[in-house]
Write an enzyme that holds these catalytic residues in place. Sequence first.
Site, PDB file in Angstrom:
ATOM      1  N   GLY A 164       9.896   2.251 -24.135  1.00  0.00           N
ATOM      2  CA  GLY A 164      10.095   1.228 -25.163  1.00  0.00           C
ATOM      3  C   GLY A 164      10.578   1.861 -26.445  1.00  0.00           C
ATOM      4  N   GLN A 207      11.461   0.240 -34.499  1.00  0.00           N
ATOM      5  CA  GLN A 207      12.261   0.633 -35.644  1.00  0.00           C
ATOM      6  C   GLN A 207      12.115   2.107 -35.977  1.00  0.00           C
ATOM      7  OE1 GLN A 207      10.898  -2.307 -38.535  1.00  0.00           O
ATOM      8  NE2 GLN A 207      12.922  -3.239 -38.507  1.00  0.00           N
ATOM      9  N   THR A 245      10.971   6.015 -30.360  1.00  0.00           N
ATOM     10  CA  THR A 245      11.190   5.673 -28.963  1.00  0.00           C
ATOM     11  C   THR A 245      10.116   6.351 -28.127  1.00  0.00           C
ATOM     12  OG1 THR A 245      13.571   5.593 -29.367  1.00  0.00           O
ATOM     13  CG2 THR A 245      12.856   5.706 -27.075  1.00  0.00           C
ATOM     14  N   ASP A 276      -3.166  -4.525 -36.778  1.00  0.00           N
ATOM     15  CA  ASP A 276      -2.153  -5.171 -35.939  1.00  0.00           C
ATOM     16  C   ASP A 276      -2.749  -5.524 -34.582  1.00  0.00           C
ATOM     17  OD1 ASP A 276       0.348  -6.246 -35.425  1.00  0.00           O
ATOM     18  OD2 ASP A 276       1.189  -4.355 -34.691  1.00  0.00           O
ATOM     19  N   ARG A 289      18.695 -24.664 -33.962  1.00  0.00           N
ATOM     20  CA  ARG A 289      17.903 -24.274 -32.805  1.00  0.00           C
ATOM     21  C   ARG A 289      18.573 -24.760 -31.524  1.00  0.00           C
ATOM     22  NH1 ARG A 289      13.195 -22.489 -34.767  1.00  0.00           N
ATOM     23  NH2 ARG A 289      12.293 -22.325 -32.687  1.00  0.00           N
ATOM     24  N   GLU A 346      19.781 -24.291 -22.921  1.00  0.00           N
ATOM     25  CA  GLU A 346      21.068 -24.086 -23.592  1.00  0.00           C
ATOM     26  C   GLU A 346      21.328 -22.605 -23.835  1.00  0.00           C
ATOM     27  OE1 GLU A 346      21.225 -28.311 -26.083  1.00  0.00           O
ATOM     28  OE2 GLU A 346      20.218 -26.546 -26.920  1.00  0.00           O
ATOM     29  N   GLU A 395      12.993 -27.088 -22.396  1.00  0.00           N
ATOM     30  CA  GLU A 395      13.325 -27.848 -23.602  1.00  0.00           C
ATOM     31  C   GLU A 395      12.695 -27.239 -24.849  1.00  0.00           C
ATOM     32  OE1 GLU A 395      15.665 -30.114 -23.503  1.00  0.00           O
ATOM     33  OE2 GLU A 395      15.760 -29.612 -21.372  1.00  0.00           O
ATOM     34  N   THR A 404      12.510 -24.613 -27.865  1.00  0.00           N
ATOM     35  CA  THR A 404      13.685 -24.174 -28.616  1.00  0.00           C
ATOM     36  C   THR A 404      13.507 -22.789 -29.224  1.00  0.00           C
ATOM     37  OG1 THR A 404      12.888 -25.219 -30.659  1.00  0.00           O
ATOM     38  CG2 THR A 404      14.290 -26.552 -29.208  1.00  0.00           C
TER      39      THR A 404
END
Length: 520
Positions: free
Chosen positions: A139, A142, A145, A256, A452, A457, A487, A489
């Site tokens: 993974g 920022q 690695t 976190d 959105r 889509e 559906e 978004t």
Amino acid sequence: MGNVCVHMVNNCVDTKSNSWVRPTDLIMDHPLKPQLQDKPPQPMLMNKDDDKTKLNDTHGDPKLLEGKEKPAQKQTSQGQGGRKCSDEEYKKRAIACANSKRKAHNVRRLMSAGLQAESVLKTKTGHLKEYYNLGSKLGHGQFGTTFVCVEKGTGEEYACKSIPKRKLENEEDVEDVRREIEIMKHLLGQPNVISIKGAYEDSVAVHMVMELCRGGELFDRIVERGHYSERKAAHLAKVILGVVQTCHSLGVMHRDLKPENFLFVNDDEDSPLKAIDFGLSMFLKPGENFTDVVGSPYYIAPEVLNKNYGPEADIWSAGVMIYVLLSGSAPFWGETEEEIFNEVLEGELDLTSDPWPQVSESAKDLIRKMLERNPIQRLTAQQVLCHPWIRDEGNAPDTPLDTTVLSRLKKFSATDKLKKMALRVIAERLSEEEIHELRETFKTIDSGKSGRVTYKELKNGLERFNTNLDNSDINSLMQIPTDVHLEDTVDYNEFIEAIVRLRQIQEEEANDRLESSTKV
């Protein structure tokens, strides 16, 4: 002695005044920060959790910092504000506070490419490649690695997080890396906390070698096993709060806490669950408060948004995790960061709609006390561990939870994975021109100009570029899980901006690998 409860080394006699001990300050890693309104919003999917270390229990003499650095004092201030956000002005002030930019570092900039080998760790460590062979990438984020690495002498596998020095822009960033290593060293040997094996430094990067966990993420394991009850949720909650209590008793705040930062060591049924990623963690003095906004939106405490918080914020985050474990959804939800923060500050805690009528009153009582907006009135980790619902001999029922909880958990996890997979694959395969074309495609699809598009889509828009996206990753991407509602978004501007950011990270990583291969 009916109410006496013992957990690990401490008994149930905790008070606010004596809970927090030990040293100092703050840890880094460009925490997730909401952006100013006049800038494109930064998507939650590119948070530091993408740098997760799929971290296997091992032992050895860690090659760590020889001497402890004395951390610089973080600006602290007055006591904890316990006021609820009840008026519009106060709410706007808190949101504006959370949306403010990070203060510029008031220190000289380092020429990172010219850093000497011992400039960060301040000790000779030897070169990583003398002791380990690097394997596949696990993974990235920022700042670094993570790779699989194999110890040459034993053949044991570990996880190696490599942080390029060019990303350490100033003295504070360098201090932050030292402190992350020091915190992991400080917690070494604690149960349910990832272990550090060693730290190495060369002219290009700092490398942290840690145990490797291959058992998968918390939610994935729950969904995979299929059998899930309140008692199982209570057991997991006890492990999570045990980590929090251990950290707090040793003067560390995680900052976190979220499901993605808990991994199983292996695939065994009784595999240990371990907390990972202490990149945002900090040492803590008694009575010390902090002001920087860090964490992940769904799990962030209201006092963090108000920029005046202490270790109680970890309890809030753990409470959100328990809420999700019992319901499959977040207690404070929104389609944008600002909407989420509004809900965190003053949204109503829902413990009445499905599936909550089937959840025990004891579990709901614990959640109310952990998600108390006044941090002074919130339970401590020790008090949570002594709650009747969470104790080993407690009252959490062993009856299966509603089946909708598992399906919601699966969707909760799958939706996030879908976004991350789409980001990574698109950034790797599409040109800048095609990414621009993808944005225009979304604009055409978005007839209502809402900003959105649905996942259906999104899938259809990506299929236009299938000739360039022809690999196993894309096949997986196009098979949107049935549990992800088509559906639902996604903000396509956030999505495109994240693609652009990820492309930059990938280009930087390629440069780092080239530079590292030419230097020893």
